[in-house]
Design an enzyme around this catalytic site. Structure first.
Site, mmCIF file in Angstrom:
data_model
loop_
_atom_site.group_PDB
_atom_site.id
_atom_site.type_symbol
_atom_site.label_atom_id
_atom_site.label_comp_id
_atom_site.label_asym_id
_atom_site.label_seq_id
_atom_site.Cartn_x
_atom_site.Cartn_y
_atom_site.Cartn_z
ATOM 1 N N GLY A 262 47.319 -42.486 19.584
ATOM 2 C CA GLY A 262 46.750 -43.673 18.686
ATOM 3 C C GLY A 262 46.541 -45.079 19.290
ATOM 4 C CB CYS A 381 44.110 -40.718 31.815
ATOM 5 S SG CYS A 381 45.108 -39.167 31.031
#
Length: 444
Positions: A262, A381
């Site tokens: 989140g 990422c």
């Protein structure tokens, strides 16, 4: 700390669990710190021994090779690695203390023969010195052993970025990253929070990359009272760029297709000043719970969560429903090796191809849900070109209704890293995680 287990014994347990169960070292560390109620110097030493030994495993094995004959039990090898790591990389621990702790642990875990072997190996290393890395002639193999990155990965990156950039990235991956946090502008501002944290005893500096980011040079921000009160979220600076790339407005409906835990979801909600709606999806219910907890801590009421495979998002949302869509896709994580060093040993080339298939499936499934003239952001990422440029190129080939969209609206500090409407951050660029962002507009 329990009298029954020393810090080194706990470190050995964590490293064994990482190897046996493919567990994440960062999660295991948090668990054992709570389990044994560790604090202060013990936490620091445990973290250093665990991350350091895993991070430099291949180098340590190279150093140990001349002194170990035959097959060693995995726990014995890991004990030698932990011990050698202290001898080579930790100046403040004298060798005699390393020997004593290693021998005592070997006695406890094994028998007299093993303790004698451990003592003998470590004393031989002390007496004869380490073998020289200069003996490795192949440049790729030299980087691989010197920085403890698998050879296939060094070769892959060298083909993609050149050997010098690869070497620089591998060396940077050995460094401990600074902890960074995002200030929650809906409840405070950066100047106020910095002052309050300094009063708490933290050493804080403002990020030169983003206005809402701070860096902790001393102290774990997650233990601050102001973290608990929702004044900030632990997040890497590279990751913070993702929400900015969406160019959100207060009344928008946003889809975060792969949202847990989140960090980006809550950043988007903050940029919308608590207005509009952010629909956060994740496949796993326990991860959706983390999104809810983060939203509650940050006092954000404009987030709606659902546990669902984002590849089935079309089953619950109408076409052209969202103004913006974020696909922060499942990826290899090769940009966060400083934080999760175990990843580099567990990944294989085939894993990256499998991940690209999933990435494209998610993009395909959410594309119809975006309004015309809306923006779709794809981020990872990782630094791998196949997962990044490869995936975005294939998506555009399959979806002529989309076109690339400039990312020059991102902060000027990262403009040097933008090329052909994509942003690729390397760990060595400003100390953030390796990260990729690409933005697409749905044609009118």
């Amino acid at each position: 700390m329990s009298k029954k287990k020393s810090v080194r014994e706990v470190a050995l347990e964590v490293i064994e669990a990482v190897e046996k169960n493919q567990s994440y070292s960062n999660l295991l560390l948090n668990n054992v710190i709570e389990k044994y109620n560790l604090a202060g110097p013990d936490v620091g030493l445990l973290t250093e021994l665990t991350y350091g030994t895993i991070q430099r495993k291949m180098t340590l094995d190279f150093y140990l090779a001349p002194f170990t004959n035959g097959k060693l039990e995995p726990w014995v090898r890991n004990l030698l690695r932990i011990s050698l790591y202290q001898m080579v990389y930790l100046d403040k621990i004298p060798d005699r203390a390393v020997f004593y702790e290693a021998v005592e642990l070997a006695k406890k875990r094994g028998h007299k023969g093993i303790s004698g072997l451990v003592n003998g190996v470590l004393r031989s290393v002390q007496r004869k010195g380490l073998p020289s890395l200069d003996s490795i002639e192949d440049p790729h193999e030299r980087i691989s052993i010197e920085t403890s990155h698998p050879l296939w990965l060094v070769k892959r990156w060298s083909e993609q970025f050149g050997i010098e950039k690869t070497k620089e990235m591998c060396e940077t991956n050995l460094l401990v990253p600074l902890q960074t946090a995002r200030v929650n502008h809906t409840v405070t501002n950066r100047d106020s929070l910095v002052s309050l944290l300094q009063e708490e005893g933290f050493m804080i500096e403002e990020s030169p990359i983003l206005n809402e980011a701070i860096r902790s040079k001393k102290g774990n921000l997650a233990r601050s009272e102001y973290f608990k009160k929702g004044s900030m979220t632990i997040q890497d600076e590279s990751s913070m760029l993702v929400a900015h790339s969406l160019m959100v407005e207060d009344d928008f409906k946003i889809l975060d297709a792969c949202a847990a835990p989140g960090g980006k979801t809550t950043h988007i909600a903050e940029l919308m000043n608590g207005n509009g709606q952010v629909h956060a999806l994740d496949l796993h219910p326990h991860k959706v719970k983390l999104i809810k907890q983060n939203a509650e801590r940050l006092k954000l009421s404009n987030i709606v969560t659902q546990a669902i495979d984002s590849r089935k998002a079309g089953d619950i949302f109408e076409e052209s429903y969202f103004d913006r869509i974020l696909v922060d896709a499942p990826c290899s994580g090769l940009g966060v090796l400083r934080r999760k060093p175990d990843i580099k040993y567990s990944k294989k080339p085939g894993d990256l191809n499998q991940l690209q298939r999933i990435q494209l499936e998610i993009l395909d499934s959410v594309a119809p849900l975006l309004k015309k003239d809306g923006l779709l952001v794809y981020s990872t990422c990782t630094v791998d070109k196949n997962e990044n440029e490869g995936t975005t190129t294939k998506f555009l080939e399959d979806h002529p209704e989309f076109e690339t969209y400039s990312l020059m609206h991102l902060p000027e500090t990262v403009h040097p890293f933008i090329s052909e409407n994509s942003l690729q951050i390397f760990p060595q660029d400003f100390g953030g995680d390796g990260f990729f962002i690409s933005c697409f507009r749905k044609k009118i």
